[in-house]
Motif scaffolding. Structure first.
Motif, PDB file in Angstrom:
ATOM      1  N   ARG A 100      57.228   5.570 -48.949  1.00 43.38           N
ATOM      2  CA  ARG A 100      56.239   5.817 -47.899  1.00 43.38           C
ATOM      3  C   ARG A 100      55.062   4.859 -47.957  1.00 43.38           C
ATOM      4  O   ARG A 100      54.307   4.743 -46.988  1.00 43.38           O
ATOM      5  N   THR A 156      64.152  17.068 -35.696  1.00 39.86           N
ATOM      6  CA  THR A 156      64.188  17.242 -37.143  1.00 39.86           C
ATOM      7  C   THR A 156      65.583  17.690 -37.568  1.00 39.86           C
ATOM      8  O   THR A 156      66.423  18.041 -36.736  1.00 39.86           O
ATOM      9  N   SER A 176      49.039  11.973 -52.387  1.00 38.69           N
ATOM     10  CA  SER A 176      48.648  12.105 -50.984  1.00 38.69           C
ATOM     11  C   SER A 176      49.304  13.322 -50.339  1.00 38.69           C
ATOM     12  O   SER A 176      50.339  13.824 -50.805  1.00 38.69           O
ATOM     13  N   LYS A 177      48.715  13.780 -49.252  1.00 36.77           N
ATOM     14  CA  LYS A 177      49.223  14.952 -48.548  1.00 36.77           C
ATOM     15  C   LYS A 177      50.618  14.702 -47.990  1.00 36.77           C
ATOM     16  O   LYS A 177      51.485  15.581 -48.018  1.00 36.77           O
ATOM     17  N   ILE A 178      50.853  13.494 -47.490  1.00 38.92           N
ATOM     18  CA  ILE A 178      52.158  13.159 -46.910  1.00 38.92           C
ATOM     19  C   ILE A 178      53.261  13.290 -47.955  1.00 38.92           C
ATOM     20  O   ILE A 178      54.327  13.859 -47.701  1.00 38.92           O
ATOM     21  N   VAL A 179      52.998  12.779 -49.149  1.00 39.57           N
ATOM     22  CA  VAL A 179      54.006  12.826 -50.215  1.00 39.57           C
ATOM     23  C   VAL A 179      54.255  14.257 -50.665  1.00 39.57           C
ATOM     24  O   VAL A 179      55.401  14.686 -50.840  1.00 39.57           O
ATOM     25  N   ARG A 197      58.543  12.586 -56.610  1.00 40.29           N
ATOM     26  CA  ARG A 197      57.263  12.348 -55.935  1.00 40.29           C
ATOM     27  C   ARG A 197      56.890  10.863 -55.982  1.00 40.29           C
ATOM     28  O   ARG A 197      56.414  10.299 -54.989  1.00 40.29           O
ATOM     29  N   GLU A 226      53.793  17.033 -48.978  1.00 38.27           N
ATOM     30  CA  GLU A 226      54.508  17.767 -47.930  1.00 38.27           C
ATOM     31  C   GLU A 226      55.983  17.380 -47.903  1.00 38.27           C
ATOM     32  O   GLU A 226      56.855  18.226 -47.686  1.00 38.27           O
ATOM     33  N   GLU A 227      56.256  16.103 -48.122  1.00 42.39           N
ATOM     34  CA  GLU A 227      57.648  15.649 -48.139  1.00 42.39           C
ATOM     35  C   GLU A 227      58.410  16.270 -49.302  1.00 42.39           C
ATOM     36  O   GLU A 227      59.560  16.692 -49.157  1.00 42.39           O
ATOM     37  N   ARG A 287      59.108  19.886 -48.419  1.00 47.52           N
ATOM     38  CA  ARG A 287      60.161  20.014 -47.404  1.00 47.52           C
ATOM     39  C   ARG A 287      61.539  19.763 -48.007  1.00 47.52           C
ATOM     40  O   ARG A 287      62.497  20.490 -47.733  1.00 47.52           O
ATOM     41  N   GLU A 318      52.528   5.323 -49.939  1.00 51.98           N
ATOM     42  CA  GLU A 318      51.363   6.195 -50.076  1.00 51.98           C
ATOM     43  C   GLU A 318      51.098   6.488 -51.548  1.00 51.98           C
ATOM     44  O   GLU A 318      51.910   6.179 -52.423  1.00 51.98           O
TER      45      GLU A 318
END
Length: 329
Positions: A56, A316, A62-65, A49, A67-68, A71, A58
């Motif tokens: 990123r 993707t 954060s939400k982006i991290v 993380r 979610e990554e 995924r 970020e």
């Protein structure tokens, strides 16, 4: 830079300069943050993380991290891809597998028990991607760019004896740089498949023309020299760069590293072979015939690109895997 230094310095100084650059490269690599995929495979989710947040730009929370991370945790599970590719055309079986995924018996150990090597060759999408990208890389080498770079001085001396071979070699290096930069700009605008096809066709035309001109001497020497530079630009514009983009895009994370290593070793093996064979090709069949052979490989590469290579622009990883399988059908 090596082309320019080679004009002014002896090879000993060029070696020392390259050695210094290598040491600098190693020092810079020591500052690189570890791959999040590797960290997740080592069950170091917190470090993964932080690594994603670093790349990123970020916050780790954060939400982006987050979610990554989620995924990547799904993608590094080999069983997920195998289930998706094996049950694509069977809705009932698909529902059964979904229920199986929701049961407690499907543990993380079961998901990760397959080695990347097994996944690479047992997964239909990964296996097919490996074959297609491997063909593109092999044909890329067989287009003759490396022999032209290594034997640039001799080739320019034979093709255009009235011109300075050192100057032509420096121009070759500049053209290669411009071609690479152009590829960076055009790859996302035109798509990988289109650039690969157009580049291969242009390379075939240039090589064929070079062979004819050097065999017949029907044009002034400078025309052949310019054509060699056009060939280099055409190669770097697509055929020399797109296969490496495909390596990064056509494989799922669990086999990405292994596929990259295997394909990279294959490229170096082919490079070694073509460099060793090229002097004998010139000696026994002539440089013009060598260019004809390289042109045939370029034509073959254009067919491979048209019929087998999927367009990966804007897709993707999962969409690319599905597209790879659809091309098989």
């Amino acid at each position: 830079m090596s082309y320019i230094l080679g004009w002014y310095l002896t090879y000993r100084y060029v070696v020392w300069v390259n050695l210094a650059c290598s040491i600098l490269g190693v020092a810079l690599l020591m500052t690189v943050t570890e791959s999040p995929v590797y960290l997740l495979r080592q069950n170091r989710e917190e470090d993964a993380r932080l690594a994603i947040a670093h790349y990123r730009g970020e916050s780790p929370a954060s939400k982006i991290v987050l979610e990554e991370v989620s995924r990547l945790k799904q993608q590094i599970t080999p069983a997920v891809e195998l289930i998706a590719t094996n049950i694509e055309d069977n809705p009932k079986r698909k529902e059964a597998e979904k229920e199986k995924l929701n049961t407690d018996d499907f543990s993380p150990k079961m998901q990760t028990r397959m080695s990347p090597l097994k996944v690479l060759f047992l997964s239909p999408s990964s296996r097919r991607a490996f074959i297609v990208v491997g063909l593109c890389l092999a044909l890329q080498v067989m287009m003759g760019m490396l022999p032209v770079q290594v034997y640039a001085k001799q080739i320019f001396t034979q093709a255009a004896p009235s011109l300075s071979s050192h100057f032509c070699s420096i121009m070759l290096g500049m053209v290669l740089l411009v071609g690479s930069l152009s590829s960076l700009v055009m790859t996302d605008k035109c798509g990988r498949k289109f650039l690969l096809i157009i580049s291969s066709i242009l390379v075939a035309l240039c090589l064929s023309s070079m062979g004819i001109f050097m065999q017949t001497d029907i044009v002034p020497p400078w025309v052949t020299a310019v054509l060699i530079l056009v060939y280099c630009f055409s190669f770097m514009f697509g055929a020399g760069s797109i296969p490496y983009v495909l390596i990064a895009e056509c494989f799922m994370p669990e086999v990405q590293g292994l596929a990259t290593v295997l394909l990279g070793e294959m490229v170096w093996l082919f490079n070694f072979a073509i460099i060793g064979v090229f002097p004998f090709m010139i000696k026994y069949i002539g440089i013009h015939s060598s260019f004809y052979i390289f042109a045939c490989c370029a034509v073959f590469n254009s067919f491979i690109a048209y019929f087998l290579v999927p367009e990966t622009k804007g897709l993707t990883k999962d969409q690319i895997q599905e597209k790879v399988l659809r091309r098989k059908k």
